[in-house]
Design a protein around this motif. Structure first.
Motif, PDB file in Angstrom:
ATOM      1  N   LEU A  10       0.857  -1.168   0.048  1.00  0.00           N
ATOM      2  CA  LEU A  10       0.028  -0.023   0.023  1.00  0.00           C
ATOM      3  C   LEU A  10       0.908   1.130  -0.052  1.00  0.00           C
ATOM      4  CD1 LEU A  10      -2.980  -0.940   2.327  1.00  0.00           C
ATOM      5  CD2 LEU A  10      -2.830  -0.986  -0.056  1.00  0.00           C
ATOM      6  N   ASP A  11       1.443   1.656   1.138  1.00  0.00           N
ATOM      7  CA  ASP A  11       2.082   2.683   1.223  1.00  0.00           C
ATOM      8  C   ASP A  11       3.393   3.103   0.314  1.00  0.00           C
ATOM      9  OD1 ASP A  11       0.811   4.267   3.973  1.00  0.00           O
ATOM     10  OD2 ASP A  11       1.026   2.145   4.259  1.00  0.00           O
ATOM     11  N   ARG A  12       3.346   3.988  -0.535  1.00  0.00           N
ATOM     12  CA  ARG A  12       4.503   4.270  -1.248  1.00  0.00           C
ATOM     13  C   ARG A  12       4.383   3.494  -2.494  1.00  0.00           C
ATOM     14  NH1 ARG A  12       8.162   8.218   0.024  1.00  0.00           N
ATOM     15  NH2 ARG A  12       9.802   6.848  -1.064  1.00  0.00           N
ATOM     16  N   THR A  13       3.523   2.553  -2.750  1.00  0.00           N
ATOM     17  CA  THR A  13       3.212   1.731  -3.829  1.00  0.00           C
ATOM     18  C   THR A  13       1.875   2.240  -4.515  1.00  0.00           C
ATOM     19  OG1 THR A  13       4.551   0.039  -3.097  1.00  0.00           O
ATOM     20  CG2 THR A  13       3.196  -0.572  -4.724  1.00  0.00           C
ATOM     21  N   LEU A  14       0.934   2.024  -3.659  1.00  0.00           N
ATOM     22  CA  LEU A  14      -0.461   2.281  -4.258  1.00  0.00           C
ATOM     23  C   LEU A  14      -1.142   3.583  -3.648  1.00  0.00           C
ATOM     24  CD1 LEU A  14      -2.400   0.571  -6.053  1.00  0.00           C
ATOM     25  CD2 LEU A  14      -3.497  -0.472  -4.130  1.00  0.00           C
ATOM     26  N   ILE A  15      -0.694   3.939  -2.550  1.00  0.00           N
ATOM     27  CA  ILE A  15      -1.153   5.083  -1.765  1.00  0.00           C
ATOM     28  C   ILE A  15      -0.161   5.766  -1.205  1.00  0.00           C
ATOM     29  CG2 ILE A  15      -3.501   4.021  -1.353  1.00  0.00           C
ATOM     30  CD1 ILE A  15      -2.832   3.747   1.687  1.00  0.00           C
ATOM     31  N   TYR A  16      -0.271   7.214  -1.304  1.00  0.00           N
ATOM     32  CA  TYR A  16       0.728   8.196  -0.993  1.00  0.00           C
ATOM     33  C   TYR A  16       0.423   9.133  -0.001  1.00  0.00           C
ATOM     34  CZ  TYR A  16       3.212   5.981  -4.733  1.00  0.00           C
ATOM     35  OH  TYR A  16       3.627   4.792  -5.421  1.00  0.00           O
ATOM     36  N   SER A  17       1.189   9.278   0.916  1.00  0.00           N
ATOM     37  CA  SER A  17       0.949  10.717   2.049  1.00  0.00           C
ATOM     38  C   SER A  17       1.282  11.997   1.025  1.00  0.00           C
ATOM     39  CB  SER A  17       1.832  10.675   3.220  1.00  0.00           C
ATOM     40  OG  SER A  17       3.291  10.999   2.816  1.00  0.00           O
ATOM     41  N   ASP A  18       0.972  13.165   1.556  1.00  0.00           N
ATOM     42  CA  ASP A  18       1.240  14.308   0.977  1.00  0.00           C
ATOM     43  C   ASP A  18       2.756  14.697   0.548  1.00  0.00           C
ATOM     44  OD1 ASP A  18       1.872  14.721   3.419  1.00  0.00           O
ATOM     45  OD2 ASP A  18       0.780  16.830   3.629  1.00  0.00           O
ATOM     46  N   ARG A  19       3.433  13.852   1.397  1.00  0.00           N
ATOM     47  CA  ARG A  19       5.040  14.241   1.333  1.00  0.00           C
ATOM     48  C   ARG A  19       5.493  13.183   0.427  1.00  0.00           C
ATOM     49  NH1 ARG A  19       7.662  14.416   7.515  1.00  0.00           N
ATOM     50  NH2 ARG A  19       6.418  16.158   8.272  1.00  0.00           N
ATOM     51  N   ALA A  20       4.717  12.129  -0.031  1.00  0.00           N
ATOM     52  CA  ALA A  20       5.241  11.224  -1.077  1.00  0.00           C
ATOM     53  C   ALA A  20       4.876  11.347  -2.265  1.00  0.00           C
ATOM     54  CB  ALA A  20       5.090   9.839  -0.556  1.00  0.00           C
ATOM     55  N   LEU A  21       3.947  12.455  -2.805  1.00  0.00           N
ATOM     56  CA  LEU A  21       3.043  12.458  -4.041  1.00  0.00           C
ATOM     57  C   LEU A  21       3.913  12.613  -4.914  1.00  0.00           C
ATOM     58  CD1 LEU A  21       0.067  14.573  -2.770  1.00  0.00           C
ATOM     59  CD2 LEU A  21       0.072  12.080  -3.367  1.00  0.00           C
ATOM     60  N   ALA A  22       5.089  13.366  -4.842  1.00  0.00           N
ATOM     61  CA  ALA A  22       5.993  13.889  -6.053  1.00  0.00           C
ATOM     62  C   ALA A  22       5.253  14.199  -7.300  1.00  0.00           C
ATOM     63  CB  ALA A  22       6.667  12.622  -6.378  1.00  0.00           C
ATOM     64  N   LEU A  23       4.638  15.330  -6.741  1.00  0.00           N
ATOM     65  CA  LEU A  23       3.857  16.287  -7.974  1.00  0.00           C
ATOM     66  C   LEU A  23       4.921  17.258  -8.832  1.00  0.00           C
ATOM     67  CD1 LEU A  23       0.352  16.803  -6.187  1.00  0.00           C
ATOM     68  CD2 LEU A  23       1.064  14.871  -7.829  1.00  0.00           C
ATOM     69  N   ASP A  24       5.695  16.636  -9.563  1.00  0.00           N
ATOM     70  CA  ASP A  24       6.615  17.479 -10.299  1.00  0.00           C
ATOM     71  C   ASP A  24       5.980  18.126 -11.614  1.00  0.00           C
ATOM     72  OD1 ASP A  24       6.391  15.044 -11.564  1.00  0.00           O
ATOM     73  OD2 ASP A  24       8.617  14.551 -11.744  1.00  0.00           O
ATOM     74  N   VAL A  25       4.973  18.508 -11.342  1.00  0.00           N
ATOM     75  CA  VAL A  25       4.364  19.288 -12.800  1.00  0.00           C
ATOM     76  C   VAL A  25       3.639  20.539 -12.204  1.00  0.00           C
ATOM     77  CG1 VAL A  25       3.869  16.828 -14.072  1.00  0.00           C
ATOM     78  CG2 VAL A  25       2.163  17.970 -12.281  1.00  0.00           C
ATOM     79  N   PRO A  26       3.453  21.343 -13.095  1.00  0.00           N
ATOM     80  CA  PRO A  26       2.887  22.690 -12.682  1.00  0.00           C
ATOM     81  C   PRO A  26       1.559  22.390 -11.864  1.00  0.00           C
ATOM     82  CG  PRO A  26       3.908  22.719 -14.988  1.00  0.00           C
ATOM     83  CD  PRO A  26       3.808  21.396 -14.549  1.00  0.00           C
ATOM     84  N   ASP A  27       1.146  23.262 -11.230  1.00  0.00           N
ATOM     85  CA  ASP A  27       0.088  22.939 -10.450  1.00  0.00           C
ATOM     86  C   ASP A  27      -1.258  22.710 -11.121  1.00  0.00           C
ATOM     87  OD1 ASP A  27       1.691  23.251  -7.989  1.00  0.00           O
ATOM     88  OD2 ASP A  27       0.916  25.272  -7.490  1.00  0.00           O
ATOM     89  N   ARG A  28      -1.216  23.529 -12.161  1.00  0.00           N
ATOM     90  CA  ARG A  28      -2.508  23.315 -13.049  1.00  0.00           C
ATOM     91  C   ARG A  28      -2.684  22.038 -13.870  1.00  0.00           C
ATOM     92  NH1 ARG A  28      -1.014  24.485 -18.415  1.00  0.00           N
ATOM     93  NH2 ARG A  28       0.748  25.121 -18.800  1.00  0.00           N
ATOM     94  N   LEU A  29      -1.606  21.335 -14.007  1.00  0.00           N
ATOM     95  CA  LEU A  29      -1.423  20.085 -14.615  1.00  0.00           C
ATOM     96  C   LEU A  29      -1.594  18.874 -13.416  1.00  0.00           C
ATOM     97  CD1 LEU A  29       1.125  20.823 -17.142  1.00  0.00           C
ATOM     98  CD2 LEU A  29      -1.158  20.891 -17.438  1.00  0.00           C
ATOM     99  N   ALA A  30      -1.650  19.312 -12.216  1.00  0.00           N
ATOM    100  CA  ALA A  30      -1.494  18.185 -11.436  1.00  0.00           C
ATOM    101  C   ALA A  30      -2.624  17.280 -11.391  1.00  0.00           C
ATOM    102  CB  ALA A  30      -1.495  18.711 -10.011  1.00  0.00           C
ATOM    103  N   PRO A  31      -2.816  16.014 -11.053  1.00  0.00           N
ATOM    104  CA  PRO A  31      -3.970  15.075 -11.256  1.00  0.00           C
ATOM    105  C   PRO A  31      -4.799  15.380 -10.099  1.00  0.00           C
ATOM    106  CG  PRO A  31      -1.920  13.929 -10.407  1.00  0.00           C
ATOM    107  CD  PRO A  31      -1.568  15.242 -10.817  1.00  0.00           C
ATOM    108  N   ARG A  32      -6.009  15.161 -10.455  1.00  0.00           N
ATOM    109  CA  ARG A  32      -6.995  15.111  -9.284  1.00  0.00           C
ATOM    110  C   ARG A  32      -6.729  13.805  -8.296  1.00  0.00           C
ATOM    111  NH1 ARG A  32     -12.439  17.358 -10.214  1.00  0.00           N
ATOM    112  NH2 ARG A  32     -13.389  15.665  -9.628  1.00  0.00           N
TER     113      ARG A  32
END
Length: 273
Positions: A10-32
Motif C-alpha cells: 500500500l504505502d508508497r506503492t499504491l497510496i501516498y501521503s502528501d510528502r510522498a506524492l512527488a507532484l513534479d508538474v505545474p500546479d494546473r496540470l496536477a492530477p485530481r
C-alpha cells in the motif's frame, strides 16, 4: 473464483501521503486526487482519481489482496475503492484477514514459525533502545507483538548506523528496512509471501501479480508470476530487480496509477480509449 490474484503493497506503492506524492508538474496540470485515509480528522493518504477508477475495475476482474506492513488497526483506516477484499495481508504477513477479520489459525502458524527461526522480539526492542539516539529518534513502536520500528529524523541518521544494525539483526534471524522516516526490524520468518501463499491456496488462484517498493516487499515480488516496482523507494535506490519484475520509471502517486494500469492490462485486454 478468480483465476488471478493481485497482491499490492500500500504505502508508497499504491497510496501516498502528501510528502510522498512527488507532484513534479505545474500546479494546473496536477492530477485530481482521492483521499483514501483520514487520521484524527485530517487527510493522510491519496491516490489519483484515475488510479481509483482503475482499481475499482481491477477488483471486479481479479482477487485484489492488499499486502501491507501496517497493523490491522492502521490498515482499517484505509478506504480503498471497490468492495472489501476477501483477503488482506497485514503486519508484514503476521495477520491474514479473511472478509475483514484476522484469521486465528494463520496467526498461530506464523507465531510458531517466528519462535522457531528468530531471536525474541524483546531482545531486538532492547537493543534498539540502547543504540538509537533520542536526538534523532522521534518514536519507538512495537507492531502487533510481531516486529518493531522507529520513526526517525532521516537526515540526522549517522553514517553506518543502519548497516551496523542490519548486521546485528541478521545474526539473530531478523532483517532491517528503511522506508521514508521509519526503520523496521522484522523477524526473517515474517514475510508477506508466506501469507500470500496461504491466500493463493484458499482462493485457488492460478496466476499471481504483485507490486511493492521496499526490501520488505522482495519476497512478495519474487513469489509472483509478474511484478512491478515504482521508480522510487528502497528497491529503486538500490537498483534491485529480478526476472519477472519490471522497474517502472514513474515516481510518487503517478507510479501508483501506473501500477494499477499494469495490473489491469495483465488481467484483461487494455482499454481502447
Amino acid at each position: 473464483m478468480a483465476e488471478v490474484l493481485v497482491a499490492s503493497d500500500l504505502d508508497r506503492t499504491l497510496i501516498y501521503s502528501d510528502r510522498a506524492l512527488a507532484l513534479d508538474v505545474p500546479d494546473r496540470l496536477a492530477p485530481r486526487l482521492l483521499c483514501v485515509e483520514v487520521l484524527d480528522g485530517r487527510p493522510l493518504s491519496f491516490l489519483t482519481e484515475r488510479a481509483a477508477s482503475l482499481l475499482e475495475r481491477l477488483a471486479g476482474e481479479a482477487a485484489f489482496v492488499p499486502a501491507t506492513t501496517r497493523t490491522v488497526e492502521q490498515y482499517r483506516r484505509v478506504n480503498l475503492p471497490g468492495p472489501t477484499p476477501s483477503y488482506a495481508i497485514c503486519a508484514n504477513g503476521g495477520q491474514l484477514l479473511v472478509d475483514g477479520e484476522p484469521d486465528q489459525d494463520w496467526r498461530r502458524e506464523i507465531t510458531a514459525r517466528i519462535a522457531a527461526g528468530s531471536a525474541p522480539l524483546e531482545e531486538v526492542v532492547r537493543h534498539l533502545a540502547l543504540c538509537a539516539d533520542p536526538e534523532w529518534t522521534r518514536k519507538r513502536r512495537v507492531a502487533d507483538e510481531l516486529f518493531t520500528y522507529l520513526v526517525i529524523e532521516r537526515d540526522r541518521l549517522p553514517d553506518g548506523w543502519l548497516a551496523e544494525l542490519a548486521g546485528w539483526c541478521a545474526e539473530r534471524g531478523w532483517r532491517v528496512s528503511l522506508q521514508g522516516r521509519k526503520v523496521y526490524a522484522v523477524p526473517e520468518p515474517l514475510g508477506k509471501s508466506a501469507a500470500l501463499a496461504e491466500a493463493v491456496r484458499r482462493s485457488g488462484a492460478t496466476t499471481v501479480l504483485a507490486a511493492g517498493d521496499s526490501l520488505l516487499d522482495v519476497d512478495l515480488l519474487l513469489a509472483a508470476h509478474a511484478a512491478w516496482r515504482p521508480g522510487h523507494g528502497e528497491l529503486a535506490d538500490s537498483g534491485w530487480t529480478a526476472p519477472g519484475v519490471t522497474a517502472l520509471a514513474e515516481v510518487g502517486v503517478a507510479a501508483g496509477e501506473e501500477i494499477v494500469r499494469r495490473f489491469l492490462t495483465a488481467v484483461v485486454r487494455p482499454p481502447t480509449d
